[in-house]
Design an enzyme around this catalytic site. Structure first.
Site, PDB file in Angstrom:
ATOM      1  N   GLY A 181      21.259   2.039 -44.318  1.00 31.97           N
ATOM      2  CA  GLY A 181      22.127   0.844 -44.449  1.00 31.97           C
ATOM      3  C   GLY A 181      21.872  -0.247 -43.318  1.00 31.97           C
ATOM      4  O   GLY A 181      22.574  -1.078 -43.065  1.00 31.97           O
ATOM      5  N   HIS A 207      32.167   7.809 -43.875  1.00 31.40           N
ATOM      6  CA  HIS A 207      33.552   7.547 -44.262  1.00 31.40           C
ATOM      7  C   HIS A 207      33.668   6.778 -45.495  1.00 31.40           C
ATOM      8  O   HIS A 207      34.822   6.811 -46.173  1.00 31.40           O
ATOM      9  CB  HIS A 207      34.285   6.773 -43.143  1.00 31.40           C
ATOM     10  CG  HIS A 207      33.570   5.370 -42.818  1.00 31.40           C
ATOM     11  ND1 HIS A 207      33.339   5.031 -41.578  1.00 31.40           N
ATOM     12  CD2 HIS A 207      33.587   4.433 -43.640  1.00 31.40           C
ATOM     13  CE1 HIS A 207      33.033   3.815 -41.449  1.00 31.40           C
ATOM     14  NE2 HIS A 207      32.962   3.281 -42.868  1.00 31.40           N
TER      15      HIS A 207
END
Length: 264
Positions: A181, A207
């Protein structure tokens, strides 16, 4: 008579450094609590709309209920509802809105927490959030990552809030770091494969996903690393027991915000 050498006053730099570090961490946590401050009133409102306070009040002033028991009295079929209610109640405990009790098996997971009304708790109504789906998606018509590409201000605020630990020295001597990312974009699906490198950084990634997805992602990281490679995971860890501290509250506020935006 020879004079003895003068004794120098010992320095206490280590103690001062530790105190300064704790002071900086506390200041950062307080800043994050302000950034996510709007989450608490939204959470209280959601708990009222979902009937959490009414459900707890109906079982008696001193009775306690687990998140699973609370959800059985709600008109929802969402399988994630107990986990969501547990996270909501945990945040409310940290702000004194609810009370909590935990059995002697604190170290045994999954942990069963039982919630009750506190002196702050007062009551009301019905159901809105647990019907399924993410509130952020319903409001904006898309998920948070795609929305960040449309709204530069939202993206900037999200990225500015991410802070790498300054004391971590694990990036030294790395020839190639893969940031999942990250900025330099390489097309692909991280659940299919990860580009090869000396180390893989997962900062604020795990998460967002379920346990099964996280295991698959970590397996792909393992397959892309050399024998001496490493995975660097940067995440905030929620306490097992709802701690009443600025640091713990800031993490739970972020957790509640993520629950409205992320699927995992």
């Amino acid at each position: 008579m020879a004079s003895s050498p003068s004794r120098q006053t010992p320095t206490i730099t280590t103690a001062n450094q530790d105190y300064k570090k704790k002071e900086e961490e506390e200041a950062f946590s307080q800043a994050m609590e302000l950034v996510y401050g709007s989450v608490l009133p939204m959470t209280i409102h959601a708990a009222m709309e979902l009937g959490v306070f009414d459900i707890l009040g109906n079982v008696g002033p001193d009775a306690t209920l687990s998140a699973e028991q609370i959800v059985t009295q709600m008109p929802t079929t969402n399988p994630d509802a107990p986990a969501m209610i547990d996270r909501i109640c945990s945040l409310l405990v940290q702000h004194g809105v609810l009370g909590v009790s935990v059995g002697d098996h604190v170290r045994k997971l999954p942990l069963r927490r039982n919630y009750c009304l506190s002196s702050v708790s007062k009551s009301q109504l019905k159901n809105a959030v647990l019907e399924g789906g993410l509130p952020f998606n319903r409001v904006h018509g898309t998920h948070a990552y795609e929305y960040a590409g449309r709204d530069g201000r939202f993206s900037q605020v999200s990225n500015t809030g991410m802070k790498m630990l300054e004391s971590y020295k694990g990036f030294q001597n790395l020839k190639q770091l893969v940031v999942v990312g990250g900025v330099k974009h390489v097309a692909g699906d991280m659940f299919e494969s990860i580009p090869k490198g000396d180390a893989i950084l997962l900062m604020g990634i795990l998460h967002d996903w379920s346990d099964d997805c996280c295991l698959k992602l970590l397996e792909n990281c393992y397959n892309s690393l050399p024998n001496d490679g490493k995975v660097i995971v940067v995440e905030q860890i929620l306490p097992i027991y709802p701690e009443i501290s600025t640091f713990a509250r800031s993490k739970s506020l972020l957790d509640m915000l993520l629950m409205t935006q992320k699927p995992g």
